[in-house]
Design a protein around this motif. Structure first.
Motif, short mmCIF file in Angstrom:
data_model
loop_
_atom_site.label_atom_id
_atom_site.label_comp_id
_atom_site.label_asym_id
_atom_site.label_seq_id
_atom_site.Cartn_x
_atom_site.Cartn_y
_atom_site.Cartn_z
N HIS A 17 0.84 -1.20 0.00
CA HIS A 17 0.00 0.00 0.00
C HIS A 17 0.88 1.25 0.00
O HIS A 17 0.60 2.21 0.71
CB HIS A 17 -0.91 0.02 1.23
CG HIS A 17 -2.10 -0.86 1.11
ND1 HIS A 17 -3.26 -0.49 0.48
CD2 HIS A 17 -2.31 -2.13 1.53
CE1 HIS A 17 -4.13 -1.47 0.53
NE2 HIS A 17 -3.57 -2.48 1.16
N THR A 18 1.94 1.24 -0.76
CA THR A 18 2.82 2.39 -0.82
C THR A 18 2.05 3.64 -1.21
O THR A 18 1.28 3.64 -2.16
CB THR A 18 3.95 2.15 -1.84
OG1 THR A 18 4.66 0.97 -1.46
CG2 THR A 18 4.90 3.32 -1.89
N PHE A 19 2.24 4.70 -0.47
CA PHE A 19 1.51 5.95 -0.71
C PHE A 19 1.72 6.42 -2.14
O PHE A 19 2.85 6.58 -2.60
CB PHE A 19 1.99 7.03 0.27
CG PHE A 19 1.25 8.33 0.11
CD1 PHE A 19 -0.06 8.45 0.54
CD2 PHE A 19 1.86 9.41 -0.47
CE1 PHE A 19 -0.75 9.63 0.40
CE2 PHE A 19 1.19 10.60 -0.64
CZ PHE A 19 -0.12 10.72 -0.19
N GLY A 29 -0.40 -6.75 -9.84
CA GLY A 29 -0.64 -8.05 -9.23
C GLY A 29 0.33 -8.43 -8.14
O GLY A 29 0.53 -9.61 -7.86
N LEU A 30 0.95 -7.44 -7.50
CA LEU A 30 1.91 -7.74 -6.44
C LEU A 30 1.16 -8.19 -5.19
O LEU A 30 0.45 -7.41 -4.56
CB LEU A 30 2.76 -6.51 -6.13
CG LEU A 30 3.58 -5.96 -7.29
CD1 LEU A 30 4.27 -4.67 -6.87
CD2 LEU A 30 4.59 -6.98 -7.75
N ALA A 31 1.32 -9.45 -4.83
CA ALA A 31 0.69 -10.00 -3.63
C ALA A 31 1.53 -11.18 -3.15
O ALA A 31 2.22 -11.82 -3.94
CB ALA A 31 -0.74 -10.46 -3.93
N MET A 59 -1.70 -20.26 -3.65
CA MET A 59 -2.00 -19.29 -4.70
C MET A 59 -2.80 -18.13 -4.12
O MET A 59 -3.61 -18.32 -3.23
CB MET A 59 -2.81 -19.94 -5.82
CG MET A 59 -2.07 -21.03 -6.55
SD MET A 59 -3.11 -21.87 -7.77
CE MET A 59 -3.46 -20.54 -8.88
N VAL A 60 -2.54 -16.95 -4.63
CA VAL A 60 -3.34 -15.77 -4.32
C VAL A 60 -3.88 -15.26 -5.64
O VAL A 60 -3.11 -14.97 -6.56
CB VAL A 60 -2.51 -14.67 -3.63
CG1 VAL A 60 -3.33 -13.41 -3.45
CG2 VAL A 60 -1.97 -15.16 -2.29
N LEU A 61 -5.20 -15.22 -5.77
CA LEU A 61 -5.83 -14.75 -7.00
C LEU A 61 -6.45 -13.37 -6.75
O LEU A 61 -7.08 -13.14 -5.73
CB LEU A 61 -6.92 -15.72 -7.45
CG LEU A 61 -6.48 -17.16 -7.66
CD1 LEU A 61 -7.67 -18.04 -8.00
CD2 LEU A 61 -5.42 -17.26 -8.73
N GLN A 62 -6.25 -12.48 -7.70
CA GLN A 62 -6.81 -11.14 -7.60
C GLN A 62 -7.64 -10.84 -8.83
O GLN A 62 -7.27 -11.22 -9.94
CB GLN A 62 -5.71 -10.08 -7.52
CG GLN A 62 -4.89 -10.11 -6.26
CD GLN A 62 -3.85 -9.02 -6.28
OE1 GLN A 62 -3.26 -8.71 -7.30
NE2 GLN A 62 -3.61 -8.44 -5.12
#
Length: 69
Positions: A17-19, A29-31, A59-62
């Motif tokens: 969550h970079t400002f 898709g950075l997770a 897996m992380v799906l967005q």
């Protein structure tokens, strides 16, 4: 962020969550997954109800679909 390890078995995930750059990071898709196990899950693996960790792929799906109002 703080994720206590005393939770029940689950897959947590985190993304940056970079400002001023959140929109770019979400679209890129950075997770990252963060795996937490517990004794119940380990018993299910030992009993054959779940595959062992070396036979799984976390897996992380967005969904990055943006629909205009």
């Amino acid at each position: 962020l703080y994720f206590p390890n005393g939770q029940s078995a689950r897959v947590e995930w985190i993304h940056d969550h970079t400002f001023g750059a959140t929109r770019l990071n979400v679209y890129a898709g950075l997770a990252a997954p963060y795996l937490i196990t517990d004794l119940d899950e380990q018993a299910m693996v030992a009993g054959g109800a779940l595959p062992p960790p070396e036979r799984t792929i976390p897996m992380v799906l967005q969904d990055r679909t943006f629909v205009p109002d």
